[in-house]
Design a protein around this motif. Structure first.
Motif, PDB file in Angstrom:
ATOM      1  N   TRP A 145     -13.735  17.026  -9.036  1.00 43.26           N
ATOM      2  CA  TRP A 145     -13.903  18.463  -8.811  1.00 43.26           C
ATOM      3  C   TRP A 145     -13.158  18.854  -7.542  1.00 43.26           C
ATOM      4  N   VAL A 146     -12.615  20.039  -7.525  1.00 49.83           N
ATOM      5  CA  VAL A 146     -12.029  20.616  -6.319  1.00 49.83           C
ATOM      6  C   VAL A 146     -12.723  21.946  -6.059  1.00 49.83           C
ATOM      7  N   ASN A 147     -13.334  22.029  -4.889  1.00 49.74           N
ATOM      8  CA  ASN A 147     -14.076  23.234  -4.494  1.00 49.74           C
ATOM      9  C   ASN A 147     -15.109  23.606  -5.558  1.00 49.74           C
ATOM     10  N   GLY A 148     -15.728  22.602  -6.150  1.00 49.24           N
ATOM     11  CA  GLY A 148     -16.766  22.814  -7.152  1.00 49.24           C
ATOM     12  C   GLY A 148     -16.268  23.036  -8.549  1.00 49.24           C
ATOM     13  N   LYS A 149     -14.962  23.137  -8.731  1.00 46.39           N
ATOM     14  CA  LYS A 149     -14.394  23.373 -10.057  1.00 46.39           C
ATOM     15  C   LYS A 149     -13.946  22.058 -10.660  1.00 46.39           C
ATOM     16  N   LYS A 150     -14.419  21.788 -11.869  1.00 51.85           N
ATOM     17  CA  LYS A 150     -14.121  20.513 -12.508  1.00 51.85           C
ATOM     18  C   LYS A 150     -12.667  20.458 -12.943  1.00 51.85           C
ATOM     19  N   VAL A 151     -11.996  19.346 -12.554  1.00 53.41           N
ATOM     20  CA  VAL A 151     -10.603  19.121 -12.937  1.00 53.41           C
ATOM     21  C   VAL A 151     -10.533  18.350 -14.250  1.00 53.41           C
ATOM     22  N   GLY A 152     -11.368  17.322 -14.384  1.00 47.57           N
ATOM     23  CA  GLY A 152     -11.353  16.499 -15.582  1.00 47.57           C
ATOM     24  C   GLY A 152     -11.871  15.105 -15.287  1.00 47.57           C
ATOM     25  N   ASN A 153     -11.686  14.220 -16.238  1.00 48.49           N
ATOM     26  CA  ASN A 153     -12.143  12.835 -16.049  1.00 48.49           C
ATOM     27  C   ASN A 153     -11.101  11.878 -16.607  1.00 48.49           C
ATOM     28  N   ARG A 154     -11.195  10.624 -16.177  1.00 48.23           N
ATOM     29  CA  ARG A 154     -10.291   9.572 -16.629  1.00 48.23           C
ATOM     30  C   ARG A 154     -11.098   8.307 -16.892  1.00 48.23           C
ATOM     31  N   TYR A 155     -10.624   7.521 -17.877  1.00 51.09           N
ATOM     32  CA  TYR A 155     -11.170   6.201 -18.157  1.00 51.09           C
ATOM     33  C   TYR A 155     -10.041   5.178 -18.033  1.00 51.09           C
ATOM     34  N   PRO A 171      -3.547  26.025   0.304  1.00 51.15           N
ATOM     35  CA  PRO A 171      -3.421  25.709   1.724  1.00 51.15           C
ATOM     36  C   PRO A 171      -4.712  26.027   2.469  1.00 51.15           C
ATOM     37  N   GLY A 172      -5.051  25.161   3.400  1.00 52.71           N
ATOM     38  CA  GLY A 172      -6.292  25.296   4.135  1.00 52.71           C
ATOM     39  C   GLY A 172      -7.295  24.235   3.726  1.00 52.71           C
ATOM     40  N   ARG A 173      -8.568  24.491   4.030  1.00 51.53           N
ATOM     41  CA  ARG A 173      -9.607  23.496   3.794  1.00 51.53           C
ATOM     42  C   ARG A 173     -10.074  23.538   2.327  1.00 51.53           C
ATOM     43  N   ASN A 174     -10.143  22.361   1.727  1.00 56.44           N
ATOM     44  CA  ASN A 174     -10.601  22.205   0.352  1.00 56.44           C
ATOM     45  C   ASN A 174     -11.602  21.045   0.300  1.00 56.44           C
ATOM     46  N   THR A 175     -12.507  21.128  -0.650  1.00 51.35           N
ATOM     47  CA  THR A 175     -13.493  20.063  -0.846  1.00 51.35           C
ATOM     48  C   THR A 175     -13.173  19.320  -2.138  1.00 51.35           C
ATOM     49  N   ILE A 176     -12.964  18.021  -1.989  1.00 50.56           N
ATOM     50  CA  ILE A 176     -12.720  17.157  -3.149  1.00 50.56           C
ATOM     51  C   ILE A 176     -13.954  16.303  -3.377  1.00 50.56           C
ATOM     52  N   THR A 177     -14.438  16.316  -4.606  1.00 57.94           N
ATOM     53  CA  THR A 177     -15.583  15.497  -4.994  1.00 57.94           C
ATOM     54  C   THR A 177     -15.165  14.603  -6.148  1.00 57.94           C
ATOM     55  N   ILE A 178     -15.490  13.336  -6.023  1.00 62.38           N
ATOM     56  CA  ILE A 178     -15.139  12.356  -7.056  1.00 62.38           C
ATOM     57  C   ILE A 178     -16.410  11.621  -7.461  1.00 62.38           C
ATOM     58  N   CYS A 179     -16.727  11.690  -8.723  1.00 64.44           N
ATOM     59  CA  CYS A 179     -17.836  10.896  -9.246  1.00 64.44           C
ATOM     60  C   CYS A 179     -17.264   9.631  -9.880  1.00 64.44           C
ATOM     61  N   ILE A 180     -17.762   8.493  -9.463  1.00 65.74           N
ATOM     62  CA  ILE A 180     -17.418   7.215 -10.080  1.00 65.74           C
ATOM     63  C   ILE A 180     -18.640   6.737 -10.853  1.00 65.74           C
ATOM     64  N   ASP A 181     -18.471   6.561 -12.140  1.00 63.94           N
ATOM     65  CA  ASP A 181     -19.571   6.118 -13.003  1.00 63.94           C
ATOM     66  C   ASP A 181     -19.211   4.725 -13.549  1.00 63.94           C
ATOM     67  N   ASN A 182     -19.890   3.696 -13.060  1.00 59.94           N
ATOM     68  CA  ASN A 182     -19.581   2.317 -13.455  1.00 59.94           C
ATOM     69  C   ASN A 182     -20.467   1.809 -14.580  1.00 59.94           C
ATOM     70  N   THR A 183     -21.153   2.715 -15.274  1.00 56.24           N
ATOM     71  CA  THR A 183     -21.913   2.276 -16.443  1.00 56.24           C
ATOM     72  C   THR A 183     -20.952   1.937 -17.581  1.00 56.24           C
ATOM     73  N   LYS A 184     -21.439   1.148 -18.525  1.00 60.44           N
ATOM     74  CA  LYS A 184     -20.609   0.685 -19.632  1.00 60.44           C
ATOM     75  C   LYS A 184     -20.261   1.867 -20.536  1.00 60.44           C
ATOM     76  N   LYS A 185     -18.943   2.026 -20.797  1.00 55.43           N
ATOM     77  CA  LYS A 185     -18.465   3.160 -21.576  1.00 55.43           C
ATOM     78  C   LYS A 185     -18.106   2.782 -23.012  1.00 55.43           C
ATOM     79  N   PHE A 186     -17.582   1.583 -23.185  1.00 57.60           N
ATOM     80  CA  PHE A 186     -17.168   1.129 -24.513  1.00 57.60           C
ATOM     81  C   PHE A 186     -17.560  -0.335 -24.670  1.00 57.60           C
TER      82      PHE A 186
END
Length: 936
Positions: A145-155, A171-186
């Protein structure tokens, strides 16, 4: 190999043939240098450092509003939660139980979504630029997410997670949030054993490793560069993929340089949409890439606008490496090669994850090369970029695999789709590396081979720079005995004609050293690699415990140590490690030499040169899990039978009598260069290493790329003293290449000394004689004795992972004991013990106050006191008990005759004076049942 990007002559710059062309080329290079200085440099913001953290193990990250979370923890990235000590504390107790012994144990453990957030300042000049976020290595899913807006996900478990943040960052201050989910996906493997997602070797960590960065570039930019060197044509072709191309960009400037940044060739190419191909002809003095000359080159591609200003540049490294499967052989740049490999199963005991720096990988490759290897197979995982970069530099041949150990491939199509995409990602990310020579779809796969075939065809259509195989062996009926039609090479442990590795041979057939596997694989049409050879277990090194200073605890080692201490055996642990290690080395030597002797085997893959910390603590290495020698064999010793040049000897057996001749055939496995007009020498050495006889022949030629038989050796053994151990040494004087083999010489039919001792297999006769105060050698038939089946080979892989095996680990012998004065032996199992071990029972001596003369080392999951020859006082007499049968068919068993002779001589001497005493009932308890005469 076909080059899919070979262009016509009009699109290439040909080799300069006159002064005018040379001047034109020089001018173009000057322009390129000048223009490069005008190009806006690619900006990078490194996101390493402190991040705020929120854990939500039961949450659904796709439904989360990240700005509302409470980030109450701090963590440094790159890194893992294990590195930070964040997670559920380990509660496993140190006990000799299966749960403890399965693998190393994490100090803390966290599985689930973890949210990492931080602010980042975007510079003003990034406005209008293309911005990409890279997360180099993640398990398993990332969501951004960037500034609370979801960008997407990757596997991906194998390649960087990349995000286009161009429209999200300002330009300026931005908040980047990254969720890492290590649960079994496949579902990729049973019991999470595939090494890309497991707690058996690496751990199922949560975090981000390697490069975490934002990179800004022109909106018109290069997204990928594929390089196809043509070794024979002395040229480089390639394809450049572009993005954001509008009216401004007009052409590509392509420059090829050597590793010292000297220009080897250049060209300009007009753009052809988003995919543009190029070809550059080079000078005559290009150098091939291989294990001996890992010469590297660079391609620099610049995107130019209509005014020849540089908009974007991308550079990558390559080597002139043309690998083919031709006539059933691996042919690299017109030379046949042989793969001397080991597995790398993501074993990193300090961190629980692979390193992303080239220095760490170079250290590993140096250790492998010190032991004569040129090849690593990454079992069910793909390493990060640093592993390829280091291998490129050091000339290591790599086999990469999908994170796949499926036993039902095709049943879950979501998993299939993931693996198809993962294969594409791997080729895209690492395809230019010359070290990336082989690829397999996974380990011992079972399931829908039609889908596997489809994936192989897809990969071949995309990238023909390496060779592919559907699976690294399979147990599936109808497959695995012969290569699939799409296989470029074949990995197996047997064919329909028989074994191509020693586990199916060494314990069943008397030792012989004139064998190979030609009969089992002479019909295989593609290069064959023997699958996971070795797997001979070595006793744990208790001194290794203190090395575990990272995120993993050696509770398994500690459990073994505690058990040994409680049983009074801890003082023997160091000897156990040395004896089992020497024995394993002996077996690995014969494994490797048989493969080298086989016409048509093109390589082997050890399991393993270093220890495997999971799947039941599989300590099968001669190096520990840290890639360090354990002390019982050096790299110099190992290279005598595992190297680019190995002298070989074909001979009939290990044990001879003085009425025989020792005859052998001498040869050399040579995968380096032709040797012309070279000396080949053999020597016979006595037990002290002193030469007794030698011969040198002048060899006109030893060709490279094959094993060649070059001569014969014949020796009349009647002239040598016996009993004795002798060594045959074969070398190429002045080269450092040499190899050695032992054989044992006994008397033809030694006259058993006249003795007052009773030599018997009868329990009743023995007990009667002991009551009379006599000395007794009791050697009953093996079927009469309680005990464990007599085996020569040690535990296969692990006694924890495979508990239903006899499970001993070889012998520990006191070679200086007077009882063995006339039976020459080292302190560990060797080939002359094969018949003795196979005609024996291993006695469990926990309840007897005796010290074995010949100790059988128990497996480390049981740690019983065991042996098969001991002495004691019993009744009024003295007993020497041999659970090795020394009475049956003795005329055809020279080692048994010699051991019997040595024991009788000992009993008739003054040194036979046992200090221990056991009751006659304890002797009876060793027997299954008895009749009046002590026989069944």
């Amino acid at each position: 190999m076909k080059n899919p990007f070979l262009l016509n002559e009009q699109a290439s710059v040909q080799r300069p043939k006159n002064l005018f062309r040379k001047l034109k080329l020089l001018l173009l290079l000057v322009v390129f240098v000048a223009l490069s200085s005008c190009r806006p440099s690619e900006d990078t913001i490194l996101l390493s450092g402190e991040w705020s953290l929120h854990l939500d193990p039961s949450g659904n990250p796709h439904n989360t509003a990240p700005l509302t979370l409470d980030y109450d923890l701090r963590v440094n990235l790159p890194g893992t939660l294990d590195d930070a000590g964040i997670g559920n504390p380990n509660e496993v107790e140190v006990k000799l139980e299966r749960e403890v012994m399965l693998h190393l144990h994490r100090k803390v453990n966290y599985t689930g979504p973890a949210y990492y957030t931080r602010d980042v300042e975007i510079p003003q000049h990034w406005e209008g630029q293309h911005i990409q976020l890279q997360l180099e290595r993640v398990i398993w899913e990332s969501i951004v997410w960037v500034n609370g807006k979801k960008v997407g996900n990757r596997y991906s478990l194998s390649t960087p997670h990349l995000y286009d943040l161009t429209t999200y960052l300002t330009p300026g201050r931005n908040t980047i949030t990254i969720c890492i989910d290590n649960t079994k996906k496949f579902d990729l493997n049973p019991h999470d054993l595939a090494h890309a997602y497991t707690d058996h070797t690496q751990i199922i960590w949560n975090g981000i490793l390697g490069d975490i960065s934002l990179k800004a570039s022109n909106k018109a930019h290069i997204t990928s560069l594929d390089i196809y060197p043509d070794y024979k044509g002395k040229s480089v072709s390639g394809q450049v993929t572009l993005s954001g191309v509008a009216e401004a960009p007009k052409k590509l400037l392509v420059q090829v340089m050597d590793d010292n940044n000297r220009t080897e060739g250049t060209t300009t190419v007009a753009l052809n949409g988003n995919n543009t191909r190029f070809r550059v002809a080079l000078h005559d003095d290009i150098h091939p890439w291989n294990e001996f000359t890992p010469v590297l080159y660079h391609v620099v591609v610049s995107l130019l606008d209509k005014d020849d200003r540089v908009l974007d540049t991308q550079e990558d490294t390559f080597g002139f490496r043309d690998l083919q499967a031709k006539d059933g052989r691996f042919i690299l740049n017109d030379e046949q090669i042989y793969l001397r490999g080991t597995l790398e199963c993501c074993i990193f005991p300090l961190t629980g994850h692979p390193p992303t720096d080239t220095g760490s990988w170079k250290e590993m490759y140096r250790a492998a090369k010190d032991f004569g290897l040129n090849h690593l197979r990454f079992h069910s995982w793909c390493p990060p970029r640093a592993a390829f970069v280091a291998a490129d530099r050091m000339g290591m041949y790599l086999q990469v695999e999908l994170p796949n150990w499926s036993l039902n491939f095709g049943e879950d199509m979501a998993s299939v789709d993931f693996l198809y995409q993962e294969a594409d990602n791997i080729l895209e990310a690492y395809g230019n590396h010359p070290s990336f020579v082989l690829m397999s779809l996974g380990n011992e796969l079972q399931g829908d081979f039609g889908l596997l075939t489809g994936l192989i065809n897809k990969m071949k259509n995309k990238d023909q720079r390496r060779l592919y195989t559907t699976t690294s062996f399979t147990f599936q009926r109808g497959h695995g005995l012969f290569p699939e039609k799409v296989d470029d090479f074949f990995i197996t442990q047997y064919t329909e004609k028989g074994w191509v590795r020693g586990q199916g041979v060494f314990d069943e057939v008397p030792p012989h050293f004139n064998a190979d596997y030609t009969h089992a694989m002479d019909h295989i049409p593609v290069p064959l690699i023997t699958h996971e050879i070795g797997q001979y277990s070595v006793f744990p090194d208790m001194g290794e415990i203190d090395k575990y200073t990272g995120v993993l605890q050696p509770l398994n080692f500690k459990a073994v140590r505690n058990d040994l201490e409680q049983k009074g055996l801890l003082g023997l642990a160091e000897k156990y490690t040395a004896a089992t290690g020497k024995f394993a080395t002996l077996l690995y030597k014969e494994e490797i030499e048989r493969a080298l002797k086989t016409d048509g085997v093109d390589g082997f893959q050890l399991l393993d040169l270093h220890d495997f910390s999971g799947q039941g603590t599989a300590l099968v290495g001669v190096l520990n899990a840290f890639w360090e020698p354990k002390g019982f064999v050096s790299g110099e010793e190992w290279r005598t039978f595992c190297s680019e040049v190995v002298p070989l000897l074909w001979f009939e057996k290990a044990v001879y009598t003085k009425r025989e001749a020792f005859t052998a055939e001498i040869g050399v496995a040579n995968y380096w260069r032709d040797f012309a007009d070279t000396d080949l020498r053999w020597r016979i050495l006595d037990g002290d290493g002193m030469p007794l006889k030698e011969n040198t022949d002048r060899i006109e030629r030893i060709p490279s790329g094959q094993t060649t038989r070059l001569g014969h050796l014949s020796l009349d053994l009647s002239v040598l003293p016996g009993p004795a151990k002798y060594t045959v040494e074969v070398d190429l004087p002045g080269t450092g290449y040499k190899n050695q083999w032992n054989f044992w010489l006994y008397e033809d039919d030694p006259d058993m000394p006249e003795t007052d001792a009773l030599v018997t297999g009868s329990l009743s006769d023995a007990l009667s004689a002991l009551e009379q105060g006599r000395s007794v050698l009791l050697s009953p038939p093996s079927e009469m004795i309680h005990g464990i089946e007599g085996k020569f080979v040690p535990v296969f892989w692990s006694p924890v992972h495979f508990p239903n095996q006899p499970g001993t680990m070889g012998l520990l012998i006191d070679p200086e004991h007077a009882a063995l004065q006339h039976f020459p032996t080292d302190f560990h199992s060797d080939w002359q013990w094969w018949d003795l071990c196979k005609n024996s029972k291993t006695l469990v001596l926990d309840d007897l106050d005796v010290d074995p003369i010949v100790t059988v080392i128990d497996n480390f999951f049981r740690n019983q006191k065991m042996g098969n020859v001991f002495e004691t006082q019993a009744g009024s007499g003295k007993l020497l008990f041999s659970a090795i049968d020394l009475l049956t068919d003795i005329e055809n068993r020279p080692a048994a005759r010699q051991l019997k002779y040595s024991l009788i001589k000992y009993m008739d001497g003054p040194e036979f004076d046992p200090v221990n005493h056991i009751a006659t009932d304890d002797i009876k308890a060793l027997f299954i049942r008895q009749t009046a005469d002590g026989h069944e």
